[in-house]
Design an enzyme around this catalytic site. Structure first.
Site, mmCIF file in Angstrom:
data_model
loop_
_atom_site.group_PDB
_atom_site.id
_atom_site.type_symbol
_atom_site.label_atom_id
_atom_site.label_comp_id
_atom_site.label_asym_id
_atom_site.label_seq_id
_atom_site.Cartn_x
_atom_site.Cartn_y
_atom_site.Cartn_z
ATOM 1 N N PHE A 1 -33.489 42.748 18.705
ATOM 2 C CA PHE A 1 -32.136 43.322 18.692
ATOM 3 C C PHE A 1 -32.161 44.583 17.824
ATOM 4 O O PHE A 1 -32.710 44.582 16.722
ATOM 5 C CB PHE A 1 -31.159 42.298 18.098
ATOM 6 C CG PHE A 1 -29.754 42.431 18.592
ATOM 7 C CD1 PHE A 1 -29.253 41.569 19.556
ATOM 8 C CD2 PHE A 1 -28.916 43.415 18.091
ATOM 9 C CE1 PHE A 1 -27.945 41.687 20.010
ATOM 10 C CE2 PHE A 1 -27.613 43.538 18.536
ATOM 11 C CZ PHE A 1 -27.117 42.673 19.493
ATOM 12 N N HIS B 1 -18.711 38.484 14.719
ATOM 13 C CA HIS B 1 -20.085 38.048 15.008
ATOM 14 C C HIS B 1 -21.048 38.433 13.886
ATOM 15 O O HIS B 1 -21.895 37.632 13.465
ATOM 16 C CB HIS B 1 -20.524 38.692 16.333
ATOM 17 C CG HIS B 1 -21.770 38.123 16.917
ATOM 18 N ND1 HIS B 1 -21.827 36.876 17.512
ATOM 19 C CD2 HIS B 1 -23.027 38.613 17.007
ATOM 20 C CE1 HIS B 1 -23.054 36.646 17.928
ATOM 21 N NE2 HIS B 1 -23.797 37.688 17.633
ATOM 22 N N THR C 1 -16.135 42.540 16.311
ATOM 23 C CA THR C 1 -15.754 41.123 16.176
ATOM 24 C C THR C 1 -16.407 40.527 14.919
ATOM 25 O O THR C 1 -17.281 41.167 14.316
ATOM 26 C CB THR C 1 -16.242 40.325 17.405
ATOM 27 O OG1 THR C 1 -17.682 40.261 17.334
ATOM 28 C CG2 THR C 1 -15.831 40.984 18.705
ATOM 29 N N ILE D 1 -25.825 44.968 12.610
ATOM 30 C CA ILE D 1 -24.880 46.086 12.467
ATOM 31 C C ILE D 1 -23.494 45.612 12.888
ATOM 32 O O ILE D 1 -23.335 45.027 13.973
ATOM 33 C CB ILE D 1 -25.344 47.287 13.316
ATOM 34 C CG1 ILE D 1 -26.762 47.705 12.876
ATOM 35 C CG2 ILE D 1 -24.359 48.455 13.170
ATOM 36 C CD1 ILE D 1 -27.416 48.753 13.753
ATOM 37 N N ALA E 1 -31.681 38.438 14.816
ATOM 38 C CA ALA E 1 -31.776 37.997 13.425
ATOM 39 C C ALA E 1 -31.454 36.509 13.289
ATOM 40 O O ALA E 1 -32.020 35.816 12.437
ATOM 41 C CB ALA E 1 -30.828 38.827 12.560
HETATM 42 N N1 INI Z 1 -28.733 40.171 16.249
HETATM 43 C C1 INI Z 1 -29.262 41.095 15.432
HETATM 44 O O1 INI Z 1 -30.440 40.979 15.051
HETATM 45 N N2 INI Z 1 -28.513 42.155 15.026
HETATM 46 C C2 INI Z 1 -27.209 42.323 15.422
HETATM 47 O O2 INI Z 1 -26.584 43.344 15.019
HETATM 48 C C3 INI Z 1 -26.630 41.356 16.270
HETATM 49 N N3 INI Z 1 -25.284 41.510 16.713
HETATM 50 O O3 INI Z 1 -24.572 42.360 16.189
HETATM 51 O O4 INI Z 1 -24.834 40.784 17.607
HETATM 52 C C4 INI Z 1 -27.433 40.264 16.680
HETATM 53 N N4 INI Z 1 -26.936 39.303 17.501
HETATM 54 C C5 INI Z 1 -27.777 38.411 18.249
HETATM 55 C C6 INI Z 1 -28.136 37.150 17.472
HETATM 56 O O5 INI Z 1 -29.046 37.444 16.422
HETATM 57 C C7 INI Z 1 -28.793 36.118 18.399
HETATM 58 O O6 INI Z 1 -29.994 36.647 18.913
HETATM 59 C C8 INI Z 1 -27.881 35.716 19.555
HETATM 60 O O7 INI Z 1 -26.622 35.288 19.076
HETATM 61 C C9 INI Z 1 -28.529 34.574 20.391
HETATM 62 O O8 INI Z 1 -28.780 33.427 19.585
#
Ligand code: INI
Length: 156
Positions: A25, A91, A89, A85, A59
């Protein structure tokens, strides 16, 4: 000041094995962190063949992968690199809380140094600044902290 017995880590990575755990990501940011971490470790004596890059989706997935890497007992340290980042929302709050808490837990449970090079920023610009531009490279900092901790702990 009195002379104190002082234990501190030599920044010498010779002979050490590192896992670099990186999220896909925001990979255009994370790749800069990975580059900085590898460069730091190699310049401090690590063999490239002793550095293994592991990619996970985001992450949020990093604590489980870090736990399994620690359990494998193949690495002296794990350098975790990612970029969370803030969006529109909540999240961000859930992902950043879980990754920071989870990685700290892995470090404490396993006793293996885990470097925390996961950016948590309000804007993309702040992430760019910390990935090899005006605020340095947090991948370098995480690699340096991991190396220093390995060398400190081995003296206890
Ligand atoms: N994962 C990240 O590493 N950075 C982000 O900014 C991020 N945002 O913003 O959504 C992000 N989301 C994904 C998350 O880590 C999972 O991979 C996903 O929810 C599936 O389990």
């Amino acid at each position: 000041m009195q002379h104190l017995e002082t234990i501190e880590g030599r920044l010498d990575a010779t002979g050490l094995r590192f896992a670099i755990l990186a999220s896909r990501f925001n990979d255009f940011i994370v790749d800069r962190l990975v580059g900085g971490a590898v460069d730091y470790l190699v310049r401090h004596g690590a063999e490239k063949t002793n550095i293994t890059l592991i990619r996970v989706p985001g992450a949020y997935e990093m604590p489980l992968a870090a736990k399994r890497l620690a359990e494998a007992k193949r690495f002296h340290g794990i350098v975790c690199l990612g970029a969370v980042i803030r969006g529109a929302t909540p999240h961000f709050d859930y992902v950043s809380a879980e990754v920071s808490k989870g990685l700290a837990q892995v470090m404490l449970d396993s006793g293996i140094p885990v470097g925390f090079g996961v950016l948590t920023t309000d804007t993309l610009e702040q992430a760019v600044e910390r990935a090899g531009s005006k605020a340095g490279n947090k991948g370098v900092d995480a690699a340096a902290a991991t190396l220093e901790m390995i060398r400190v702990l081995e003296q206890f």
